[in-house]
Design a protein around this motif. Structure first.
Motif, PDB file in Angstrom:
ATOM      1  N   ARG A 237      54.533  33.541  35.258  1.00  0.00           N
ATOM      2  CA  ARG A 237      55.412  32.893  34.292  1.00  0.00           C
ATOM      3  C   ARG A 237      55.336  33.629  32.966  1.00  0.00           C
ATOM      4  N   PRO A 238      56.488  33.947  32.372  1.00  0.00           N
ATOM      5  CA  PRO A 238      56.519  34.782  31.162  1.00  0.00           C
ATOM      6  C   PRO A 238      55.823  34.163  29.958  1.00  0.00           C
ATOM      7  N   TRP A 239      55.726  32.814  29.907  1.00  0.00           N
ATOM      8  CA  TRP A 239      55.140  32.170  28.732  1.00  0.00           C
ATOM      9  C   TRP A 239      53.612  32.067  28.809  1.00  0.00           C
ATOM     10  N   VAL A 240      53.020  32.426  29.969  1.00  0.00           N
ATOM     11  CA  VAL A 240      51.564  32.385  30.097  1.00  0.00           C
ATOM     12  C   VAL A 240      50.975  33.641  29.464  1.00  0.00           C
ATOM     13  N   LYS A 241      50.197  33.459  28.409  1.00  0.00           N
ATOM     14  CA  LYS A 241      49.686  34.594  27.643  1.00  0.00           C
ATOM     15  C   LYS A 241      48.400  35.175  28.235  1.00  0.00           C
ATOM     16  N   ARG A 242      47.579  34.294  28.828  1.00  0.00           N
ATOM     17  CA  ARG A 242      46.304  34.786  29.343  1.00  0.00           C
ATOM     18  C   ARG A 242      46.526  35.589  30.611  1.00  0.00           C
ATOM     19  N   SER A 243      45.777  36.673  30.772  1.00  0.00           N
ATOM     20  CA  SER A 243      45.963  37.555  31.921  1.00  0.00           C
ATOM     21  C   SER A 243      45.351  36.960  33.182  1.00  0.00           C
ATOM     22  N   LEU A 244      45.889  37.388  34.310  1.00  0.00           N
ATOM     23  CA  LEU A 244      45.352  36.975  35.604  1.00  0.00           C
ATOM     24  C   LEU A 244      43.879  37.336  35.720  1.00  0.00           C
ATOM     25  N   GLN A 245      43.522  38.500  35.224  1.00  0.00           N
ATOM     26  CA  GLN A 245      42.144  38.964  35.356  1.00  0.00           C
ATOM     27  C   GLN A 245      41.161  38.028  34.654  1.00  0.00           C
ATOM     28  N   THR A 246      41.588  37.431  33.545  1.00  0.00           N
ATOM     29  CA  THR A 246      40.716  36.486  32.833  1.00  0.00           C
ATOM     30  C   THR A 246      40.345  35.319  33.730  1.00  0.00           C
ATOM     31  N   TYR A 247      41.347  34.784  34.426  1.00  0.00           N
ATOM     32  CA  TYR A 247      41.082  33.665  35.339  1.00  0.00           C
ATOM     33  C   TYR A 247      40.210  34.104  36.513  1.00  0.00           C
ATOM     34  N   LEU A 248      40.504  35.261  37.071  1.00  0.00           N
ATOM     35  CA  LEU A 248      39.734  35.731  38.222  1.00  0.00           C
ATOM     36  C   LEU A 248      38.289  36.029  37.827  1.00  0.00           C
ATOM     37  N   ASP A 249      38.086  36.593  36.635  1.00  0.00           N
ATOM     38  CA  ASP A 249      36.730  36.884  36.174  1.00  0.00           C
ATOM     39  C   ASP A 249      35.918  35.611  35.962  1.00  0.00           C
ATOM     40  N   ASN A 250      36.620  34.523  35.638  1.00  0.00           N
ATOM     41  CA  ASN A 250      35.940  33.250  35.353  1.00  0.00           C
ATOM     42  C   ASN A 250      36.114  32.227  36.479  1.00  0.00           C
ATOM     43  N   PHE A 251      36.549  32.696  37.644  1.00  0.00           N
ATOM     44  CA  PHE A 251      36.872  31.757  38.726  1.00  0.00           C
ATOM     45  C   PHE A 251      35.661  30.925  39.139  1.00  0.00           C
ATOM     46  N   ASP A 252      34.498  31.534  39.231  1.00  0.00           N
ATOM     47  CA  ASP A 252      33.298  30.796  39.642  1.00  0.00           C
ATOM     48  C   ASP A 252      32.946  29.700  38.638  1.00  0.00           C
ATOM     49  N   THR A 253      33.115  29.983  37.346  1.00  0.00           N
ATOM     50  CA  THR A 253      32.811  28.954  36.352  1.00  0.00           C
ATOM     51  C   THR A 253      33.859  27.840  36.389  1.00  0.00           C
ATOM     52  N   ILE A 254      35.107  28.204  36.680  1.00  0.00           N
ATOM     53  CA  ILE A 254      36.156  27.190  36.816  1.00  0.00           C
ATOM     54  C   ILE A 254      35.831  26.256  37.983  1.00  0.00           C
ATOM     55  N   ARG A 255      35.356  26.830  39.091  1.00  0.00           N
ATOM     56  CA  ARG A 255      34.973  26.005  40.244  1.00  0.00           C
ATOM     57  C   ARG A 255      33.789  25.101  39.895  1.00  0.00           C
ATOM     58  N   LYS A 256      32.887  25.579  39.042  1.00  0.00           N
ATOM     59  CA  LYS A 256      31.764  24.744  38.611  1.00  0.00           C
ATOM     60  C   LYS A 256      32.263  23.532  37.829  1.00  0.00           C
ATOM     61  N   THR A 257      33.254  23.765  36.954  1.00  0.00           N
ATOM     62  CA  THR A 257      33.793  22.634  36.190  1.00  0.00           C
ATOM     63  C   THR A 257      34.470  21.633  37.126  1.00  0.00           C
ATOM     64  N   GLN A 258      35.110  22.125  38.184  1.00  0.00           N
ATOM     65  CA  GLN A 258      35.721  21.212  39.148  1.00  0.00           C
ATOM     66  C   GLN A 258      34.649  20.385  39.851  1.00  0.00           C
ATOM     67  N   ASP A 259      33.555  21.010  40.260  1.00  0.00           N
ATOM     68  CA  ASP A 259      32.471  20.268  40.909  1.00  0.00           C
ATOM     69  C   ASP A 259      31.945  19.168  39.995  1.00  0.00           C
ATOM     70  N   PHE A 260      31.819  19.489  38.718  1.00  0.00           N
ATOM     71  CA  PHE A 260      31.344  18.487  37.752  1.00  0.00           C
ATOM     72  C   PHE A 260      32.337  17.338  37.637  1.00  0.00           C
ATOM     73  N   MET A 261      33.616  17.651  37.608  1.00  0.00           N
ATOM     74  CA  MET A 261      34.641  16.614  37.487  1.00  0.00           C
ATOM     75  C   MET A 261      34.660  15.707  38.715  1.00  0.00           C
ATOM     76  N   ILE A 262      34.407  16.297  39.879  1.00  0.00           N
ATOM     77  CA  ILE A 262      34.346  15.494  41.108  1.00  0.00           C
ATOM     78  C   ILE A 262      33.174  14.522  41.038  1.00  0.00           C
ATOM     79  N   GLU A 263      32.028  15.003  40.583  1.00  0.00           N
ATOM     80  CA  GLU A 263      30.863  14.126  40.433  1.00  0.00           C
ATOM     81  C   GLU A 263      31.175  12.972  39.475  1.00  0.00           C
ATOM     82  N   GLN A 264      31.809  13.310  38.367  1.00  0.00           N
ATOM     83  CA  GLN A 264      32.168  12.283  37.379  1.00  0.00           C
ATOM     84  C   GLN A 264      33.173  11.289  37.951  1.00  0.00           C
ATOM     85  N   ALA A 265      34.126  11.801  38.733  1.00  0.00           N
ATOM     86  CA  ALA A 265      35.146  10.935  39.329  1.00  0.00           C
ATOM     87  C   ALA A 265      34.522   9.944  40.303  1.00  0.00           C
ATOM     88  N   HIS A 266      33.559  10.403  41.083  1.00  0.00           N
ATOM     89  CA  HIS A 266      32.863   9.500  42.001  1.00  0.00           C
ATOM     90  C   HIS A 266      32.093   8.434  41.232  1.00  0.00           C
TER      91      HIS A 266
END
Length: 302
Positions: A237-266
């Motif tokens: 999408r043209p309006w997304v400023k952050r590069s794909l590589q930024t997300y891929l480089d931080n993918f493991d930390t993003i998954r960690k935040t998801q795990d935390f959110m799942i714990e909180q949701a439970h």
């Protein structure tokens, strides 16, 4: 032509009966768009057969309910609850949280369109406003992304994963703005959807969450490959400023935040939805809202 009579502030008006408008209101009952339009056409035919060329909105509503009860009883119950939601003066506050890339923005937009809600707020926008108010020196974590806020922690603890500690600190700051919007929406009676990575179960005060007008969802993507694929789609999408590589480089930390959110949701009883199919996710949310909020509205009006 069939005319529908209504009233706004004691001023009467008339407008042509519209199958399209009726079909859109029926979609909220969990039926598909094609079925909704088909039923709307059937109701129009019924009005024509009975030589009704003018009808009030309350009478039309009752006719629709009776028709659904006779022919589509499951949809009838949901339609009646939704009518109560639309008529009540109580505001509906919908919180949609999820880690980066799971689709909270897309789902919030779709849900707002289905429910006819105009007030849609992203926590990213709240964060941007707070960045203008709170300096980087005073709160460095808010000037980072949620998934790499740990890089700005001045004095990290040893008892918690630094990624989660940074995420918690980041969410804590933005949550001040989230709570302010919830309080204002409740006070002004404005139905609002708030979405974003900063909507984490357990962070909004218990006093606010005890309000039955608030419904909270936590979106996740179980499959890592599907989750990663979302970033490829997002970065096209043209309006997304952050590069794909930024997300891929931080993918493991993003998954960690998801795990935390799942714990909180439970722990805090937030409805967890694996957001893989858009239609299914929206249907689940609408079902939950009509069941929970519809019952609340019935109790308040009885």
């Amino acid at each position: 032509m069939i005319m529908v009579k209504g009233k706004v502030e004691n001023n009467e008006y008339k407008e042509p009966f519209s199958k399209g408008i009726l079909a859109r209101s029926l979609v909220v009952t969990d039926m598909g768009a094609d079925d909704a339009y088909k039923i709307a056409a059937e109701i129009e035919s019924k009005l024509t057969r009975e030589n009704i060329d003018e009808i009030t909105i309350p009478d039309l509503t009752q006719l629709i309910i009776r028709y659904l009860e006779e022919n589509y009883p499951v949809f009838a119950e949901k339609y009646k609850k939704w009518r109560i939601i639309r008529k009540t003066k109580e505001p509906l506050i919908i919180l949609i949280g999820g880690a980066s890339g799971v689709g909270t923005s897309s789902m919030a937009f779709e849900l707002a369109s289905r429910l006819g809600l105009k007030n849609l707020i992203s926590t990213d926008m709240i964060r941007e406003v707070m960045r203008k108010i709170v300096s980087k020196e005073l709160s460095p974590v808010i000037h980072k992304s949620s998934f790499n806020a740990f890089e700005s922690i001045r004095t990290p603890t040893t008892s918690i994963d630094p990624v989660i500690e940074g995420f918690i600190n980041h969410v804590d700051v933005v949550n001040v703005g989230v709570e302010a919007i919830i309080e204002r929406s409740l006070k002004e009676g404005i139905s609002t959807i708030i979405e974003g990575v900063h909507i984490v179960p357990g962070f909004v005060s218990r006093e606010l969450m005890e309000n039955n007008n608030i419904v909270e969802f936590t979106l996740i993507v179980d499959d890592e490959d599907i989750h990663k694929g979302r970033f490829y789609s997002r970065c096209r999408r043209p309006w997304v400023k952050r590069s794909l590589q930024t997300y891929l480089d931080n993918f493991d930390t993003i998954r960690k935040t998801q795990d935390f959110m799942i714990e909180q949701a439970h722990e805090f009883d937030s409805h967890i939805i694996n957001n893989v199919d858009v239609v299914k996710t929206i249907d689940i949310m609408i079902n939950d809202i009509t069941e929970r909020y519809g019952d609340v509205s019935v109790n308040k009006q009885s």
